[in-house]
Enzyme design. Structure first.
Site, PDB file in Angstrom:
ATOM      1  N   HIS A 180      39.100  57.346  44.911  1.00 47.72           N
ATOM      2  CA  HIS A 180      40.126  57.325  45.972  1.00 47.72           C
ATOM      3  C   HIS A 180      39.910  58.419  47.025  1.00 47.72           C
ATOM      4  O   HIS A 180      40.561  58.394  48.068  1.00 47.72           O
ATOM      5  CB  HIS A 180      41.526  57.500  45.378  1.00 47.72           C
ATOM      6  N   ASP A 331      41.416  51.004  33.641  1.00 47.21           N
ATOM      7  CA  ASP A 331      42.840  50.688  33.820  1.00 47.21           C
ATOM      8  C   ASP A 331      43.057  49.210  34.131  1.00 47.21           C
ATOM      9  O   ASP A 331      44.145  48.801  34.509  1.00 47.21           O
ATOM     10  CB  ASP A 331      43.477  51.588  34.898  1.00 47.21           C
TER      11      ASP A 331
HETATM   12 ZN    ZN Z   1      42.541  53.117  38.829  1.00 46.37          ZN
END
Ligand code: ZN
Length: 401
Positions: A180, A331
């Site tokens: 990110h 995830d």
């Molecule tokens: Zn993630």
């Protein structure tokens, strides 16, 4: 298989983050790392090695020096200015609507960069309230990135001495994660973009240059050596398997034709404003950014079918990568407490992901560095990692349920 891991990365341990409107215990916890490391160590099939240090130079090929300086100094300035000792979190962001009303937006941003106020900088250099900077964050992020770079170095060495067609892979057990983080912004638990720095490192350096940069033990002094522009040495394919879109990796390489970035991710979901399939790169980079947004109700079979299609697809084949980097987020699992595809429920799917990387036309016969990203269902993180790596190596699956 070699696993690059450092205890230093456990020291970054913010107490909480702001999630869904309240303070929650920090999901991106040190326990994630120890769970995976202990699981792999218990099998006797992995050599767990410490990172070396490749200096700040590769990091500064991807991130701006003012952003790096912010990460290094923010916590101490924050505490000096009376901020909560748990760590730095922003309270106000340069939202486009806030800036659009003002002709002097650029001047305000320059003022925030120059000005000593950490709260202004926190909003400028961070896009959410989950990416706390503690007194240990910079060292952990630096060493996490060095673990990925060490993985690159080992991968190149192993590839140079390997016999044909045998899978060559290394696993960098990084934390904090990276995908990110953009050129000059942190967010989504990510500070330094480990995969992006590794990709640029592979593009920039020959193996001998990597060797000459290496300092044996990772150093907390963070040496800097000269950053120079280099001619591309390799073509790199980044495969982002984290549940979330890797907005940082996308933005860093959006105008470039190397690496090729491919992301499969859940939508609509965090980070909310990136990851559409029409985001294909621009300028020289047009066509080198492939987003595959998937609905949150995606099943095991649908996920694997989408992965197979892109890895066997024309773009990956035509790109003809020399090396593959996998942003290995876990995830995607249906029980993940902050993410997850609701109907991705089989641990075998993780084995199949590894198998596809080994067998699909766009990635097969290439050396692969797996770089740890997200994944928050701690009880089964080790099983998932092991299955991906076993699938890649062509070993039988140990854990099916
Ligand atoms: Zn993630």
């Amino acid at each position: 298989m070699e696993v690059i891991y450092s205890e230093e990365c456990l020291k970054h341990a913010p107490k909480y983050e702001i999630l869904s409107g309240s303070a929650k215990p920090y999901f991106e916890s040190p326990q994630r790392l120890t769970a995976i490391k202990n699981h792999l160590a218990s099998t006797d099939r992995y050599a767990i090695l410490p990172p070396a240090d490749y200096t700040l130079a590769p990091i500064l090929r991807v991130h701006t020096s003012e952003f790096v300086e912010y990460l290094q100094t923010a916590y101490n300035k924050w505490v000096e200015q009376g901020g909560d000792s748990q760590g730095v979190l922003p309270e106000c962001f340069p939202h486009p609507k806030l800036l659009a009303e003002l002709g002097g937006a650029k001047a305000w941003i320059e003022t925030a960069k120059r000005d000593g106020n950490v709260l202004a900088k926190a909003g400028l250099y961070c896009f959410d309230m989950s990416t706390t900077i503690t007194g240990d964050t910079w060292n952990a992020a630096y060493i996490s990135c060095q673990a990925a770079l060490t993985g690159v170095h080992r991968l190149l060495q192993l590839d140079a001495s390997s016999s044909a067609n045998k899978p060559v892979g290394v696993y960098a057990l990084c934390r904090p994660p990276g995908h990110h983080a953009g050129e000059d912004v942190c967010g989504g638990y990510c500070y330094i973009n480990n995969v992006a720095v590794s990709a640029q490192f592979l593009i920039d350096y020959e193996l001998e240059q990597v060797e000459s940069l290496r300092i044996k033990d990772v150093s907390l002094a963070h040496p800097v050596v000269e950053v120079e522009k280099r001619t591309p040495k390799r073509k790199v394919l980044i495969l982002d398997l984290d549940y979330h879109h890797g907005n940082g990796t996308q933005s860093i390489f959006y105008t470039k034709s190397n690496p090729l970035y491919i992301s499969l991710h859940g939508t609509p979901d965090y980070p909310w404003f990136t990851g559409a399939s029409h985001e294909r790169g621009s300028g020289e980079g047009e066509g080198y950014n492939i987003n595959i947004p998937l609905s949150k109700s995606t099943t095991d079979a649908e996920y694997l079918s989408a992965l197979h299609d892109v890895l066997d697809g024309e773009t990956a084949l035509a790109f003809n990568a020399d090396v593959v980097l996998v942003s290995l987020g876990l995830d995607t699992w249906h029980m993940d407490p902050i993410a997850g595809f609701q109907r991705l429920k089989s641990l075998e799917t993780y084995w199949r992901m590894g198998e596809m990387i080994r067998t699909c036309a766009g990635t097969k016969h290439r050396p692969v560095l797996f770089v740890q990203e997200g994944g928050y269902w701690i009880g089964q993180l080790g099983d998932m990692v092991e299955n991906v790596l076993d699938g890649f190596l062509g070993r039988e699956m140990r854990r099916e349920e």
